[in-house]
Every structure is written in structure tokens, then in C-alpha cells.
Enzyme design. Sequence first.
Site, PDB file in Angstrom:
ATOM      1  N   GLY A  66      -4.465  -6.142   6.284  1.00 28.97           N
ATOM      2  CA  GLY A  66      -5.455  -5.175   6.737  1.00 28.97           C
ATOM      3  C   GLY A  66      -6.383  -5.674   7.829  1.00 28.97           C
ATOM      4  N   GLY A  92       0.209  -3.708   5.148  1.00 28.63           N
ATOM      5  CA  GLY A  92       0.255  -5.114   5.535  1.00 28.63           C
ATOM      6  C   GLY A  92      -1.136  -5.690   5.650  1.00 28.63           C
ATOM      7  CB  THR A 105      -0.832   0.004   1.307  1.00 27.69           C
ATOM      8  OG1 THR A 105      -1.766  -1.057   1.239  1.00 27.69           O
ATOM      9  CG2 THR A 105      -1.557   1.306   1.553  1.00 27.69           C
ATOM     10  CB  VAL A 109     -13.050  -3.269   2.035  1.00 24.35           C
ATOM     11  CG1 VAL A 109     -12.447  -1.969   2.531  1.00 24.35           C
ATOM     12  CG2 VAL A 109     -13.863  -3.021   0.755  1.00 24.35           C
ATOM     13  N   GLY A 110      -9.836  -3.911   2.884  1.00 19.34           N
ATOM     14  CA  GLY A 110      -8.881  -3.993   3.998  1.00 19.34           C
ATOM     15  C   GLY A 110      -8.922  -2.751   4.874  1.00 19.34           C
ATOM     16  CG  ASP A 111      -5.205  -1.666   6.610  1.00 19.97           C
ATOM     17  OD1 ASP A 111      -5.178  -2.340   5.558  1.00 19.97           O
ATOM     18  OD2 ASP A 111      -4.218  -1.059   7.037  1.00 19.97           O
TER      19      ASP A 111
HETATM   20  N1  ASP Z   1      -3.226  -3.013   3.970  1.00 19.24           N
HETATM   21  C1  ASP Z   1      -3.640  -3.401   2.648  1.00 19.24           C
HETATM   22  C2  ASP Z   1      -4.868  -4.241   2.747  1.00 19.24           C
HETATM   23  O1  ASP Z   1      -4.971  -5.054   3.639  1.00 19.24           O
HETATM   24  C3  ASP Z   1      -2.634  -4.129   1.868  1.00 19.24           C
HETATM   25  C4  ASP Z   1      -1.180  -3.843   2.102  1.00 19.24           C
HETATM   26  O2  ASP Z   1      -0.805  -2.860   2.681  1.00 19.24           O
HETATM   27  O3  ASP Z   1      -0.351  -4.631   1.697  1.00 19.24           O
HETATM   28  O4  ASP Z   1      -5.694  -4.125   1.874  1.00 19.24           O
END
Ligand code: ASP
Length: 351
Positions: free
Chosen positions: A266, A264, A212, A241-243
Amino acid sequence: MFNRRKFLQSSVFSSLGLALGRKAWANDPGAGHLVTGSPIVISTWDAGIAANKGAWEILGRNGRALDAVEAGVMVTEASQNCCVGLGANPDRDGFVTLDACIMDEFANCGSVAFLERIKHPISVARRVMEKTPHVMLVGIGAQQFAVSEGFPLEEQKLSDGAKNSYENWLRKSEYKPVINIENSKMNTETPKSGPGPFAPSRFDNGEWNHDTIGMVAMDAMGNLSGSCTTSGMGFKMRGRVGDSPIIGAGLFVDNEVGAATATGQGEDVIRMCGTHTVVELMRQGYSPEQACKRAVERIIKIKGDKAKAIQVGFLALNKRGEIGGYAIQKGFSYAVKSDTQEKMVQAGSFY
Ligand code: ASP
């Protein structure tokens, strides 16, 4: 009623709070990277170098942090990146879906999630913040809003890199959002960037399937803003949907204290309100690095041994211009740009 007397009282208490906070910061041995008085921008991973340059076009001319964090991550959204923007890896049904959010010094915030065919989700998030009474729009509604605001609807087509990765993924089509630690075949060769050899997000061919760009900045006025944009976890379930578009999870800004962003896995950031936690820890007097470390430790406490199989990295900036990051696994790096420095920093890690 909030009258003048109450206002004066609250100002006295907030200045007192600030003074106490400063003392705590000054006493914190973890504090470092002090760049007080001048603008600074930090962002996640290697792509942050180019993104920071984009942000600096604005910060370097004494522009507003909000404009800088939008312009900065637009650079990444427009590039051919595995994990941000329309060139990124698709979900498991073959569609690229994007998540983004933005927040300014007044706690104004806007967010879009599960957005398709729009090149700059961060700018749509900013329009949600500025032109609607809402914070978050998702899916087709977010897309309709974007089109009504004049954003072109792009062709639904995978980039060459994403097509290649998707075809590789389809060979097995194994949906493994979380590695079973005991049975996983972990690739231990160290990547150039990415969440580290233990992350669940690694393909057999050695590519990362999530990353991200999260960016936080302070302008010459000392005001803070942040942005966060991603295609999320590669080959995720449709609708996941992630964080990253969630205020308090992927991004949080409190102009009295500091700002933080996350990258990372989420799901594990959402469950402990990651960046809100980091900012609240800074409010208690922790340096940015120590606050990120404490937040990572909270994830480890929640997940126990399962934390060995995931990566989460936090990145933070406080009101004094101090910065810091920390991750679960080795390999999390971030880019820094100010008047006096432009560099990548390897964050500390729990493992
Ligand atoms: N945080 C993001 C998600 O979980 C992905 C990432 O940062 O690698 O969608």
C-alpha cells in the site's frame, strides 16, 4: 454562476471529450475483453470468484453497481480469509484492524480505517458516505459510528488460522515491512495465489501476509462503482493504514472514464496515487491494461531496483466494459464475471 448556457457548453465539450476518448480507445492496440452494453464485475485474486458471484446477484438482476460492489466484497469479509475481514491476520500486537472504502458513479465516497471488531467494514464505509458529511472515519471514532448505526461489536478473538500464523510470526517477531533485496531469503516456490515469490509480504512458512479484495463493476445502466476492503499488511505496526481505504490510492471511480482498484504494498500505491493515476491514464486514451501497466512503470521508476522486492497489482474497467490488470511481479490474478464469462485471468507483469 453556472447558468444554462455554460451547462450546454460544458455538455458539448464533455461529449466531444468522450468522442475523442472513444477514438483513442478504439485505436489502442492494448484494448481487449470488450463486453459493452452488459454488466460486468472484476475483482482481485482468487477470492474474487466468490465475491463476483455475490455481486452478480445484484448486477444480474439489473441492480445498481454500488449495491453489487458492496454485496460482493461482503462475501470475502465474511469468509475465513487471511487478509480480509475479522478472520484475517492481526497486527504485530495481535489485533485485527480493517480498512475499506467504496465509491459510486456520482463521486460519492466513504471510507473507514483502523476499524476493529466490526464484521463488514465495507458497509460502514457506505454509511459514512451516505450518512455523514465526511469521507473517512478511523479507529475508535469509526467503531463508535458503526455501533451507532446498529453494527454489532464482535468479540475480539483471532480466527484459528490467524492465531496459528500469529504464533508462528511471534517466534521471530521480525518487523520487516520491506525486504532488503540483497540479504533476503526469498522463497521461490510459486504460491497458488498471492503477490509472487519476490514480495516482502511472504512468511517463512510460505503464507502471504497481505492481500486485498478490490472490486469494480459496471451495471446495466452503464454506471460504475467500486469497493476495496482488507486487513492490510499482516503483522503491521499498530495504527498502520495502507492504500486500500484511501480514495485515489486503493480505489477510484470516475463515471465518465472508468474505475480502478489496487492490491499489494500500500505504501507504494499511496505515494503515486495509484488508482487515480490509472483512471487518468484511461482518460488520456489508454486501455485498462495499458493504463495499469503505465502506473506500474511509474512505481518502478520511483523505486528503481527496490521494486524487485515488492508487489503491486492494478485492476481497471473502462466505460466501454473493457478490463485489464497489470502487476510488478508475476502471480497477480483477477476474477471476471459478466453475462458471457466467469473466469480467472493472470495479469501481465513487469518482472
Ligand atoms: N494494499 C493492502 C495494504 O497495503 C494490502 C494488500 O493488498 O495486500 O494494506
